[in-house]
Design a protein around this motif. Sequence first.
Motif, mmCIF file in Angstrom:
data_model
loop_
_atom_site.group_PDB
_atom_site.id
_atom_site.type_symbol
_atom_site.label_atom_id
_atom_site.label_comp_id
_atom_site.label_asym_id
_atom_site.label_seq_id
_atom_site.Cartn_x
_atom_site.Cartn_y
_atom_site.Cartn_z
ATOM 1 N N ALA A 71 -41.155 -9.712 14.078
ATOM 2 C CA ALA A 71 -41.756 -8.886 12.994
ATOM 3 C C ALA A 71 -40.937 -7.570 12.522
ATOM 4 C CB ALA A 71 -43.122 -8.195 13.509
ATOM 5 N N ILE A 72 -39.855 -7.168 13.185
ATOM 6 C CA ILE A 72 -38.815 -6.366 12.857
ATOM 7 C C ILE A 72 -37.566 -6.833 12.050
ATOM 8 C CG2 ILE A 72 -37.579 -4.238 13.626
ATOM 9 C CD1 ILE A 72 -39.701 -3.693 15.604
ATOM 10 N N PRO A 81 -47.419 -13.715 7.591
ATOM 11 C CA PRO A 81 -45.986 -13.535 7.609
ATOM 12 C C PRO A 81 -45.438 -12.429 8.181
ATOM 13 C CG PRO A 81 -46.870 -14.175 5.390
ATOM 14 C CD PRO A 81 -48.054 -13.851 6.320
ATOM 15 N N TYR A 82 -44.181 -12.576 8.848
ATOM 16 C CA TYR A 82 -43.790 -11.296 9.501
ATOM 17 C C TYR A 82 -43.561 -10.135 8.538
ATOM 18 C CZ TYR A 82 -42.751 -14.426 13.523
ATOM 19 O OH TYR A 82 -43.085 -15.434 14.531
ATOM 20 N N ARG A 83 -43.126 -10.448 7.358
ATOM 21 C CA ARG A 83 -43.160 -9.270 6.498
ATOM 22 C C ARG A 83 -44.115 -8.388 5.936
ATOM 23 N NH1 ARG A 83 -42.855 -13.965 3.761
ATOM 24 N NH2 ARG A 83 -44.413 -14.171 1.808
ATOM 25 N N SER A 84 -45.407 -9.062 6.316
ATOM 26 C CA SER A 84 -46.623 -8.304 6.076
ATOM 27 C C SER A 84 -47.119 -7.802 7.047
ATOM 28 C CB SER A 84 -47.682 -9.489 5.598
ATOM 29 O OG SER A 84 -48.343 -10.303 6.818
ATOM 30 N N ILE A 85 -46.546 -7.645 8.448
ATOM 31 C CA ILE A 85 -46.727 -6.858 9.691
ATOM 32 C C ILE A 85 -46.297 -5.277 9.458
ATOM 33 C CG2 ILE A 85 -46.582 -6.755 12.067
ATOM 34 C CD1 ILE A 85 -46.792 -9.699 12.331
ATOM 35 N N GLU A 86 -47.072 -4.422 9.024
ATOM 36 C CA GLU A 86 -46.424 -3.163 9.123
ATOM 37 C C GLU A 86 -46.105 -2.386 10.283
ATOM 38 O OE1 GLU A 86 -49.243 -1.233 6.557
ATOM 39 O OE2 GLU A 86 -48.328 -1.984 4.683
ATOM 40 N N TYR A 138 -45.907 -8.250 22.988
ATOM 41 C CA TYR A 138 -45.511 -7.077 22.374
ATOM 42 C C TYR A 138 -44.127 -7.251 21.994
ATOM 43 C CZ TYR A 138 -44.829 -2.227 21.194
ATOM 44 O OH TYR A 138 -44.706 -1.027 20.463
ATOM 45 N N ARG A 139 -43.089 -7.835 23.082
ATOM 46 C CA ARG A 139 -42.057 -7.899 22.798
ATOM 47 C C ARG A 139 -41.682 -8.792 21.888
ATOM 48 N NH1 ARG A 139 -40.646 -9.676 27.933
ATOM 49 N NH2 ARG A 139 -40.732 -7.587 28.665
ATOM 50 N N ALA A 140 -42.522 -10.057 21.872
ATOM 51 C CA ALA A 140 -42.303 -10.996 20.842
ATOM 52 C C ALA A 140 -42.462 -10.338 19.566
ATOM 53 C CB ALA A 140 -43.114 -12.127 21.246
#
Length: 124
Positions: free
Chosen positions: A123-124, A70-75, A116-118
């Motif tokens: 993720a932000i 999940p995107y929220r778990s990517i720190e 990286y752009r994706a």
Amino acid sequence: MGLLDGLLGNASETDAQDMQLELQQLLSPGEQVRNAYAVLRDLMVFTTKRLILVDKQGVTGKKREYLSLPYRSIERFSMETTGHFDLDAELKIWVRGQTEPISKTFRGDKNVYDVYRALGEFAI
């Protein structure tokens, strides 16, 4: 970019609609594939809700491991580009609850910038 780029380790963008059909059993209702990249036999799939890493295993690639992030778990995430003598680019993704990052290596940095752009977009 096609089969040759994939064999050489370059990331190549994969058609999102094809990935939508391929992963329909895994996707939640309303979840859509936005971007997908193939690196060798593995895949990085960006959906509206998560990043799915597909690790194709075995000789035929029929056996697969699906890692859902999940995107929220990517720190955080980082990218290391190629140099004069180091021809590999590297992408690292730190996930909450894990001390070591998930690391993906690319031959050259052609599409590591796109991946990286994706990550920055989703993720932000």
